[in-house]
Design a protein around this motif. Structure first.
Motif, PDB file in Angstrom:
ATOM      1  N   SER A   6       0.781  -1.339  -0.074  1.00  0.00           N
ATOM      2  CA  SER A   6       0.108   0.068  -0.166  1.00  0.00           C
ATOM      3  C   SER A   6       1.046   1.344   0.238  1.00  0.00           C
ATOM      4  O   SER A   6       0.403   2.243  -0.523  1.00  0.00           O
ATOM      5  N   ARG A   7       2.002   1.159   0.551  1.00  0.00           N
ATOM      6  CA  ARG A   7       2.837   2.513   0.666  1.00  0.00           C
ATOM      7  C   ARG A   7       3.363   2.724  -0.714  1.00  0.00           C
ATOM      8  O   ARG A   7       4.173   4.134  -0.939  1.00  0.00           O
ATOM      9  N   GLU A   9       1.472   3.086  -3.353  1.00  0.00           N
ATOM     10  CA  GLU A   9       0.383   3.692  -4.067  1.00  0.00           C
ATOM     11  C   GLU A   9       0.303   5.252  -4.217  1.00  0.00           C
ATOM     12  O   GLU A   9       0.532   5.641  -3.444  1.00  0.00           O
ATOM     13  N   SER A  11      -1.923   6.725  -7.197  1.00  0.00           N
ATOM     14  CA  SER A  11      -3.419   7.277  -7.799  1.00  0.00           C
ATOM     15  C   SER A  11      -3.315   8.630  -8.229  1.00  0.00           C
ATOM     16  O   SER A  11      -4.277   9.372  -7.801  1.00  0.00           O
ATOM     17  N   SER A  43      -0.450   4.281 -10.652  1.00  0.00           N
ATOM     18  CA  SER A  43      -1.001   3.570  -9.680  1.00  0.00           C
ATOM     19  C   SER A  43       0.047   3.448  -8.498  1.00  0.00           C
ATOM     20  O   SER A  43      -0.423   3.402  -7.385  1.00  0.00           O
ATOM     21  N   ASN A  44       1.292   3.141  -8.905  1.00  0.00           N
ATOM     22  CA  ASN A  44       2.285   2.882  -7.945  1.00  0.00           C
ATOM     23  C   ASN A  44       3.646   3.101  -8.317  1.00  0.00           C
ATOM     24  O   ASN A  44       3.776   3.723  -9.451  1.00  0.00           O
TER      25      ASN A  44
END
Length: 199
Positions: A6-7, A9, A11, A43-44
């Motif tokens: 998640s770190r 991400e 967006s 996204s990432n």
């Protein structure tokens, strides 16, 4: 997406109108690009800061770009243009319905088969150069031996692709050739090219 931490991400949208302003292709290609692409976003970001893996000698960051497409089949020219417009080390994830298709560029564009959206892309490597190498291998379905560099494996893949195209041309030519002796000559050339592919 892809099971990335998640770190990583971000967006962040990349507006299609901004991409079209920088578009280098013909008017027809530009229209096709517009017809095929729905939306584009970052996204990432895989970097030393986000995944605690050291930067490599040449690669400091890898971005994952999610591209929503309007139809299942996307043209090669649109894919190539995306890589030109986003001039970074990127993995493009084409999304259509519940399925995804991954693309990566290392001298040439490699495109995966369609996969379910739950597909995972693990982070493997002791630095970002290695992470990138492993992604190119996985997405491009390449095998890089211990004696090879990534560049050598990619070069071999390009050579193999050229040989395959030449074989297809010769097979078509043989089908349309009436003279037995000429057919035999073409057949031998095909065998020779196939042998070279196995080397």
């Amino acid at each position: 997406m892809l099971g990335l931490p998640s770190r990583t991400e971000i967006s962040k949208s990349i507006y299609k109108k901004d991409l079209l302003l920088r578009f280098n292709g013909s008017t027809a290609q530009k229209q096709k690009f517009n017809e095929e692409i729905e939306s584009v976003k970052i996204s990432n970001e895989l970097s030393e800061r986000s995944i605690s893996i050291p930067a490599g000698n040449s690669i400091k960051g890898i971005f994952v770009i999610t591209v929503q497409i309007k139809k299942h089949d996307i043209s090669q020219s649109t894919i190539e243009e995306l890589f030109e417009l986003i001039n970074q080390k990127i993995i493009i994830v084409f999304v259509f319905g519940e399925n995804i298709r991954l693309a990566v560029k290392e001298s040439k564009v490699f495109l995966s088969e369609w996969k379910e959206s739950s597909y995972l892309l693990p982070i493997e490597g002791y630095n970002l150069d290695e992470v990138w190498k492993n992604y190119v291998e996985r997405i491009g379905n390449l095998t890089v031996s211990t004696e090879q560099t990534l560049e050598e494996a990619v070069s071999k893949s390009i050579d193999k692709e050229k040989l395959e195209m030449e074989i297809q041309k010769l097979e078509k030519k043989m089908k349309n050739t009436k003279t037995p002796s000429k057919r035999f000559d073409i057949y031998n050339k095909i065998l020779e090219l196939k042998k070279r592919m196995e080397e």
